[in-house]
Design a protein around this motif. Structure first.
Motif, short mmCIF file in Angstrom:
data_model
loop_
_atom_site.label_atom_id
_atom_site.label_comp_id
_atom_site.label_asym_id
_atom_site.label_seq_id
_atom_site.Cartn_x
_atom_site.Cartn_y
_atom_site.Cartn_z
N ARG A 1 0.90 -1.09 -0.10
CA ARG A 1 -0.05 0.00 0.21
C ARG A 1 0.81 1.27 -0.19
N PRO A 2 1.16 1.95 -1.03
CA PRO A 2 1.81 3.38 -1.35
C PRO A 2 1.72 4.07 -0.13
N SER A 3 0.48 4.58 0.34
CA SER A 3 0.29 5.32 1.23
C SER A 3 0.88 5.19 2.53
N ALA B 1 2.18 -0.64 3.97
CA ALA B 1 1.81 -1.91 4.50
C ALA B 1 2.19 -2.93 3.39
N VAL B 2 2.60 -4.02 3.67
CA VAL B 2 2.57 -5.33 2.96
C VAL B 2 1.15 -5.96 2.98
N LEU B 3 0.79 -5.89 1.66
CA LEU B 3 -0.50 -6.62 1.53
C LEU B 3 -0.69 -8.08 1.08
N ALA C 1 7.56 0.72 -7.50
CA ALA C 1 5.96 1.12 -7.97
C ALA C 1 5.37 1.97 -6.81
N ALA C 2 5.78 1.50 -5.64
CA ALA C 2 5.12 2.25 -4.30
C ALA C 2 5.52 3.86 -4.17
N SER C 3 6.80 3.69 -4.41
CA SER C 3 7.51 5.05 -4.28
C SER C 3 7.03 6.12 -5.18
N LEU D 1 -2.53 0.88 -4.37
CA LEU D 1 -2.13 -0.64 -4.39
C LEU D 1 -0.79 -0.51 -5.50
N ALA D 2 0.37 -0.89 -5.11
CA ALA D 2 1.54 -1.15 -5.89
C ALA D 2 1.97 -2.22 -5.60
#
Length: 582
Positions: free
Chosen positions: A316-318, A321-323, A474-476, A558-559
């Protein structure tokens, strides 16, 4: 008789030293039998202590069992009141501040003209008799659960059964009962296991209660088969699998150990126990993870039909969190590749290359650049996939269609450290210490020569990344800075360095180019997903004849990264991404 003629706090004091203490501490007179008994116990000399009693055989057995059962780090014995009736004070150091003190009463009698201690097991421990012994044991309260982000349990302590085979067991009788549960078990495989054990028993399989219940009685009736129950931390759903579960199990065990109490128990010959001393531990807290069970299941299902090793990592980029962290059975055979496997990232690394070029002021998304089908750049012949040729196009088009030739030419003019610095801005090459999660992001060394920068620009050469590392990239991009990866709620990871993020306008431009990749580029197969942005990648490895497949994506908050080893194209990764998202 003076009190405390002997006091020795050690586990195995040399007997001569203990005896010398007694002789020196009691006015020079010969030590009494109870003093010599205390000295022998203090030094761990079982035989000498037992020989001072009226029943050396029984005393030797009881003393040995006491030492073995308590396994103390230190102990002392003091005669605090001597004479025909005496008091023996014991002090046991059971480690980590755990101490057990008590006193016993004994009698000195004369046997054949010699003084002996009247043997009674209660001389060692109050209440001890010939049918009991003492045992130190750690204690735990109700075992905690490992829970998903919605509070549902993922892992709980459960009872499993080890099916152990003695050399006398008949594999032809055992195998038909186990094969329906574990198809790889055959009579031949069991014979092989027994043969390699050199006459020792082997564990054929470990089964959950639901699996062994229908066959328990039949297995137990087979000569040479022993069923042993153990408590283990297991997933609630046995179909659920993730490389993160091993780290979470370690974290769970650390909590159990830290919260453990202790007890000294009197153990009867029939197995019953009662506590003589000890302290209850504090209940270990549940481990609340960031895992999303629905996404985890979707990721596992998306990979299930792939023959090559494959992995998906979703964040989760914000929040970081590892989903979900999933990999298929072929990947499991190689280890936790989703988190620590390092591979050339191929064209997914063009996110970094493009970011470096934009930050260097060399180009804008609309700068028109050549995209020939193949080009010799610094002695390295760089082809596009199937040698496609776009002519001259804006950078955003070259990115969306994954022009190797464009990216290679862009990288040549960049400084040697431009790509490593841009990669670090997205978390790639940064190491994290994250509770419940062991990861490696990747390596992006400085490209000292133009030829090295050509290789690095397209995610080849010495550039490597893990699926986790590319998910973090991707999250960054989605978040505008690298979020701290988090597996356990409230315990984010700590980076080994602080890196300023890429400029916000660069992230905006990258997200737009990644969206174009889906709507009009190499990821068009996913164009029906309305918010998806991404980047495909094909990465040569080995002798260059085979390739890995990649896809990194952003879909709202979501990344994720999808990796398929030896896929020869990004197609299998795109297909898996579609199954995951849909």
């Amino acid at each position: 008789m003076a009190a405390q003629c002997l006091r020795s706090r050690t586990n195995l004091i040399v007997l001569a030293t203990a005896s010398a203490l007694v002789l020196a501490g009691c006015g020079g007179s010969d030590p009494s039998p109870e003093q010599r008994f205390a000295a022998a116990l203090a030094s761990g000399d079982v035989r000498t202590a037992a020989d001072l009693t009226t029943d050396p055989a029984a005393a030797s057995s009881a003393i040995t069992a006491m030492f073995d059962g308590l396994a103390a780090q230190g102990h002392s014995f003091t005669v605090s009141q001597g004479g025909d009736s005496f008091t023996l004070d014991a002090d046991w150091d059971l480690g980590d501040g755990k101490e057990w003190r008590y006193s016993t009463e004994g009698k000195v009698v004369t046997v054949s003209g010699e003084q002996r201690l009247s043997w009674d097991p209660a001389l060692l421990v109050p209440g001890l008799d010939a049918d009991s012994t003492v045992q130190f044991t750690p204690t735990t309260g109700k075992p905690p659960q490992v829970r998903a982000s919605d509070g549902r349990p993922i892992m709980t302590q459960q009872v499993v059964t080890l099916v152990n085979l003695q050399p006398s067991a008949d594999p032809a009788v055992v195998a038909p009962l186990l094969a329906p549960i574990v198809p790889t078990i055959t009579a031949e495989s069991l014979r092989g296991d027994l043969a390699k054990a050199d006459g020792k028993p082997v564990t054929a399989v470990t089964l959950r209660e639901s699996d062994i219940a229908p066959i328990r009685a039949r297995l137990a009736a087979i000569p040479g088969v022993e069923l042993v129950d153990q408590a283990r931390l297991l997933t609630v759903d046995k179909a659920l699998a993730s490389p993160v579960f091993a780290d979470l199990a370690n974290l769970w065990q650390e909590g159990q150990d830290a919260s453990a109490g202790w007890a000294v128990q009197m153990v009867q010959s029939n197995g019953s126990t009662h506590r003589l001393a000890g302290q209850d531990g504090t209940p270990a807290p549940n481990i609340d993870t960031t895992l999303d069970l629905n996404l985890q299941t979707a990721a596992e299902n998306a990979l299930a039909g792939i023959a090559q090793p494959a992995a998906i990592v979703a964040l989760r980029p914000s929040t970081g969190a590892v989903l979900a962290v999933a990999q298929n059975a072929p990947a499991d055979a190689q280890g936790p590749i989703a988190l620590t496997g390092l591979y050339p990232p191929g064209s997914t690394f063009k996110t970094v290359t493009t970011s470096a070029a934009l930050q260097a002021g060399k180009v804008t998304p609309d700068t028109v650049l050549p995209c020939p089908g193949t080009e010799n750049v610094e002695g390295r012949q760089i082809p596009n996939d199937d040698n496609f040729d776009l002519g001259s196009v804006p950078l955003h088009t070259a990115f969306a269609h994954s022009c190797n030739t464009t990216m290679a030419r862009l990288a040549v003019s960049l400084p040697a450290d431009a790509l490593p610095r841009a990669a670090e801005q997205f978390g790639l090459g940064v190491d994290y210490v994250t509770p419940g999660l062991t990861t490696v992001t990747g390596t992006v060394p400085p490209a000292e020569t133009p030829a090295a920068r050509v290789e690095s620009a397209i995610g080849q050469g010495e550039v490597t990344a893990s699926p986790f590392g590319m998910a973090l990239v991707a999250a960054s991009i989605a978040h505008g800075s690298t979020p701290a990866p988090t597996m356990v709620v409230g315990r984010p990871g700590t980076a080994d360095r602080t890196v300023a993020p890429a400029p916000a306008d660069v992230d905006d431009e990258l997200r737009a180019m990644m969206r174009e990749t889906v709507t009009d580029g190499t990821a068009r197969i996913l164009a029906d997903l309305p918010n998806l942005a991404g980047k495909t990648g094909t990465a040569e490895y080995g002798d260059g004849k085979d390739s890995h497949g990649w896809f990194v994506g952003i879909d709202g908050d979501l990344a994720f990264a999808v990796f398929v080893a030896g896929a020869d194209s990004s197609g299998p990764a795109l297909d898996a991404a579609g199954r995951f998202l849909r």
